[in-house]
Design an enzyme around this catalytic site. Structure first.
Site, PDB file in Angstrom:
ATOM      1  N   GLY A 107      10.694  75.443  88.752  1.00  0.00           N
ATOM      2  CA  GLY A 107       9.548  75.377  89.658  1.00  0.00           C
ATOM      3  C   GLY A 107       9.769  74.100  90.309  1.00  0.00           C
ATOM      4  N   TYR A 132      19.508  77.439  89.291  1.00  0.00           N
ATOM      5  CA  TYR A 132      18.380  77.349  89.169  1.00  0.00           C
ATOM      6  C   TYR A 132      17.812  77.903  87.766  1.00  0.00           C
ATOM      7  CZ  TYR A 132      13.273  78.023  88.945  1.00  0.00           C
ATOM      8  OH  TYR A 132      12.004  77.823  88.575  1.00  0.00           O
TER       9      TYR A 132
END
Length: 523
Positions: free
Chosen positions: A62, A55
């Site tokens: 997000g 991530y």
């Protein structure tokens, strides 16, 4: 002087504030800390090379985390993150506030589990050591995912973008780096996210607020102790034996600070009060001597004590936050994993700031009520109404109004402080395409706390001024000679900043200067 940070970095609060002090020590990495950074960075890069989805490293951010980013775009991803968050709003935080934020971010990242390289750490320490402090706007953070937008200004200055403070002046960041002998840093994969995705802004501001709040609490105790002397108040509410029966540590501390101002031979007051005789109050006529004083005197240890205890709790929470990993994802090479979580969520900071706001405002309210007694001849033990200097003015005293307007100002700042105690954390709202569907609002809570403190420090200054005026106009001839050492020293110190009001005059500049002297480290 150089402070070498060990592995992982850890700063007790005393050491944190010492680093923010006038000496401005340099920071350096220990060999062990550099090794820890390299180990975790190497593990992150190995996982990235394997093609694992990570991530914010090879994905979007997000709600956009489903977007894959190609190998050739990894550096652009970090740079673009810092740039599109360049939408901070409002006035800038002060240089001292921004420097506290920078130090918090350094300590958090040097826990060694955020995946930054030792070169990134060196670049951050370069800013600190050379006095190049990122300029950070006040507005734009919801406190989760951390302080993304304001911390983008730290990441931007590392890259030579936006502005920095240098010795109080705002300077173009590229120029500031060049003049400091530093080079713009190119963020590696994960480093932009690591710099921005944390609670450093709210934590830095909250830590500064705790220092200011402790000074304010001390001032309130000193004012209360001196007021007890001015009014000939009862002594029993401050005795250690009384507070041993309900031993909140804050109460004990507040009572001891107040009692230190009470003359040793004034213990007889508690006994004499039993006679319930009368005494003249000057303009107010005869006044009955009461067995117990008003709550604003009698309950001062409980009111200020609650603030002391709230501060103790807040400081324990903030010390953990300071010395924590608070970004996402977290690199744990010992476990062989990179874990996604929510350490950026600033709920603990929001909680303590929201708790401190009413504790501070209540102490301001205490001072407000004490001043109301002090300027009212019906309750002030013989002092003239509004502390008008009737001895100097004589027959013209009726044309003068002394501290009447000062009390109105006290009411105004206190009312505003109390109004601003609404907790911020309860206003969580969804944002960022519902990815951030709950947020902490910790940074707003921290800024609110500083705002309440700004108002409360005015209350402290007004009360100090009024007490010095009361000492000047008291009809008691032996008043100053019977003061114990701390009270006498207090009066000598602050009388120098509080010229007696012998006739009506504007007080605004004097009060501003007095507030600055009382809270000079924070204003």
């Amino acid at each position: 002087m150089t402070v070498t940070l060990e592995a992982p970095a850890h700063l007790p609060l005393k050491a944190f504030f010492a680093l923010l002090g006038a000496q401005k020590p340099r920071l350096a990495l220990s060999d062990a800390l550099r090794s820890l950074l390299k180990t975790n960075r190497s593990f992150l890069e190995s996982r990235l090379a394997e093609g694992a989805p990570l991530y914010g490293i090879n994905t979007g951010f997000g709600n956009s985390s489903s977007q894959k980013v190609s190998q050739e775009g990894l550096y652009d991803l970090q740079r673009n993150l810092t740039r599109y968050h360049g939408c901070g709003l409002g006035d800038l935080l002060s240089e001292s506030e921004c420097r506290a934020i920078l130090l918090v971010r350094i300590v958090c990242l040097l826990q060694g589990k955020s995946g930054i390289s030792d070169e990134c750490a060196d670049a951050l320490l370069g800013l600190w050591n050379k006095g190049v402090t990122p300029c950070i706007p006040r507005l734009g953070s919801v406190g989760a995912s951390g302080d993304l937008t304001p911390l983008s200004y730290v990441a931007a200055v590392l890259q030579g973008e936006r502005e920095a403070y240098v010795d109080g002046a705002r300077v173009d960041a590229a120029r500031a780096l060049e003049e400091a002998g530093l080079r713009p840093y190119t963020l590696k994969p994960k480093e932009g996210l690591a710099l921005m995705n944390g609670t450093a802004v709210m934590t830095g501001l909250a830590l500064l607020a705790t220092q200011e709040a402790r000074v304010f609490a001390n001032v309130a105790c000193e004012c209360t102790g001196f007021l007890v002397e001015v009014l000939g108040g009862r002594v029993s509410p401050y005795r250690a034996a009384l507070h041993a029966a309900k031993p909140h540590k804050g109460n004990l501390e507040a009572a001891a600070r107040i009692l230190a101002f009470v003359a040793a031979d004034d213990a007889r007051r508690d006994v004499e009060a039993l006679a319930l005789g009368t005494k003249s109050t000057g303009s107010g006529g005869a006044q009955e001597t009461r067995l117990q004083d008003s709550y604003s005197l009698r309950c001062a240890p409980q009111v200020v004590g609650a603030l002391y205890d709230a501060l103790t709790f807040a400081e324990s929470v903030l010390e953990v936050e300071l010395n924590s990993v608070n970004d996402n994802p977290v690199v744990l090479h010992e476990e062989g994993v990179i874990l996604n979580g929510g350490h950026f969520f600033g709920s603990h900071v929001a909680l303590v700031c929201d708790a401190l706001k009413p504790a501070v405002a209540n102490v301001a309210g205490l001072l407000d009520r004490q001043l109301a007694i002090l300027v009212d001849g019906r309750f002030s033990n013989g002092l003239p109404d509004n502390l008008v200097d009737v001895k100097t003015l004589g027959a013209s005293a009726s044309r003068h109004h002394g501290l009447k307007a000062l009390q109105i100002s006290m009411s105004a700042v206190t009312a505003e402080a109390l109004k601003n105690t609404m907790p911020a954390s309860v206003f969580s709202r969804p944002t960022e395409c519902l990815n951030q569907d709950v947020v902490s609002l910790g940074t707003i809570a921290a800024r609110d706390l500083l705002g309440v403190l700004s108002l409360a420090t005015w209350a402290g200054a007004l009360q100090v001024f009024a007490l010095c005026q009361a000492a000047h106009v008291t009809p008691e001839k032996e008043f100053e000679s019977r003061l114990v050492g701390p009270a006498r020293e207090w009066l000598t110190t602050w009388r120098a900043s509080c010229a007696p009001v012998t006739s009506d005059r504007a007080l605004d500049r004097e009060l501003t200067a007095l507030r600055g002297a009382l809270f000079e480290r924070f204003l």
